[in-house]
Design an enzyme around this catalytic site. Sequence first.
Site: not given
Length: 654
Positions: A366, A344-345, A462, A350, A352
């Site tokens: 993740k 997914l990204g 973040d 890290g 996912v």
Amino acid sequence: MNMKRQEKSWFPWRLTGLMVLVVFIAMVEPVASQASDRNSTLMRYYCSLYYGRSSTYFLSNLNTTLSSLHRQLAVDRVRYAVARTLLNGESVWGLASCRGYVSNADCVACYDYAVAQLRVCGLGNGAHAFYDDCDVRYENNNFYADANIRAGVVICGNTTSPQQENFRKAVEDLMSDLRTAAPRIPNYYAASTRRVTNGNRTVYAIAQCNLNLSQSVCQECLNSRYSSLDACLPGTNGRAVDNGCFMRYSSTPFFGLNQTTDLTPFLGDDDSSKKWYIIGGVVGGVCFLLLVLAFFLWRLRSKNTSSRPQDKSTGSTDLLQGPAKYSYDDIKVATNSFSDDHRLGGGVFGEVYKGTLKDRKTVAIKKTIMASSRGKTHVDDELKILCNVHHKHLIRLLGYCNKGPFLYLVHEYMDNGSLDQFLYGDKSKNLNWRQRFEIIYGTARGLAYLHEQYHVTIIHRDIKTSNILLDNEFQPKIGDFGLIRLLPEDKTHLSTKLAESMDSGYVAPEYAIHGQLSEKVDTYSFGIVVLEIISGKRCHNVKGDESVGQSLLEHAWNLYDSGTHSNLVDERLDPSEYAIEDVKKIIEIALMCTQSPVSARPAMSEVVTLLSDKSLDEMPVRSTFHEEDIKIKVDALTSVSSNATNSSIQLSGR
């Protein structure tokens, strides 16, 4: 009056001085307030006059600020209040401070006298009234850290003490002790008495600083006021007032003997105290090491004499339910061996992957490296804390899996992916205004929960659009919160490669440059995210003929400067879906969140209040403020005014 940003002059009249007329009215002798039967004696006030402002907006925000100060002082034992209203392009910063000996009722009464006195200032962009019991000030800029240590006023009485030398010495000694002690006391206030040698007189005195000052500025301010009071001696009473501090002495009691402060703990020499602190630290450290050694010896002996498991019921996280633990084989099967089709990204923590568990439940997994020097116990405790976070706008941690240096975190899956994909990604479906506001409001609520409502304060660090996920109803859920707590200690500061991984456009300057961490770091990032949601543009730069190379924040400030910040709205939005005034208020709230200094930013709970229509019905009726003696009816135009139900931010249908 407008919001301020660092290293930029905000008002043209500050530079030219041509549009400002400052009127100082200083009273040589105190003038008693007609409404007071206590010590609410007017000592001095001033007005700063500025011509050409929009009276309707300014007076509306001034009313809101003064009403907020009144509400705060009405709370039992509250003697200091600050409030700011930064909407509609006219900003008002307010401060009210009562002396430490004043009762709650007298504090509020003194505040009301001061507000009535400041009516003569009309549309002045600033005003300040000093009373014996309180002082009240408002300005069109952030004055909270200011203290005019060379511009104070001294007011002396007419009576001279018959024991001049002894009285002078008693006053000087007492005031010297007060100026030393007050900055070291948490509330910056001290009151004490001193007996005059060879006489039956007693000196009563206080010293107090506004809580917005630093300890060093408070000390400097009181030192200056202490020196100026010498002009009153051997007079039996004197007052020294300043924008930042207040000192007073008198041979007549003006506070109760049960209201004095024990000054002894606060009068020690700093150098001597530091030496004792060092000695105490060394001795304490040695004792601590001996205790640790004794503990380990006891544990070793216990293990050798008994095979029973140790009781851990008293641990700080033992009452929390732990996350489910998955096998590595289950994780591997769920993600088809972490195939690219399931990816997914990725980000700071890290990669996912989308996964389907044995029970056919879809999850997000993740994969991150957690080779922490703090050990497995630390990671387990942190995971237990994170998995117990339950909130509508926060991603749930369902479970985890350990495999070698890797930690696999299993989260709930969001059907619509991340917010950034809708704002400027490949997805064709656009977010309408209602959906965007719901995302802003929900994100604010999630952050407020992490900061103030969960039993452990969690600072995200973040916040960005890629960390805000959307469910199938386009409700926002914040992801990646608390994960930085799992990293090794040498990876949790922005001076490491973590800083390079984080998107610098969202990171607050005090954290990026100095590593100063507080909840307001998230507030800053939230403000940037709101600007992105409103504009549909990335925070790094804004494309356009007049704004090439600008950050989105700088572009928004420039539009705000010119009063055209409604131009920030995404062109893809249907103008019939929103009201321009509503959009402008949301932009102004976002700019509030990005202000410097850090103290100027609101807490996330305050942001939720500003965004919530429901809060309006709970506000008490505010006090009014008129332009000089002319009764002008001012329609409330801000989202925090108690009478503003017709002009509130009615965006979410709540």
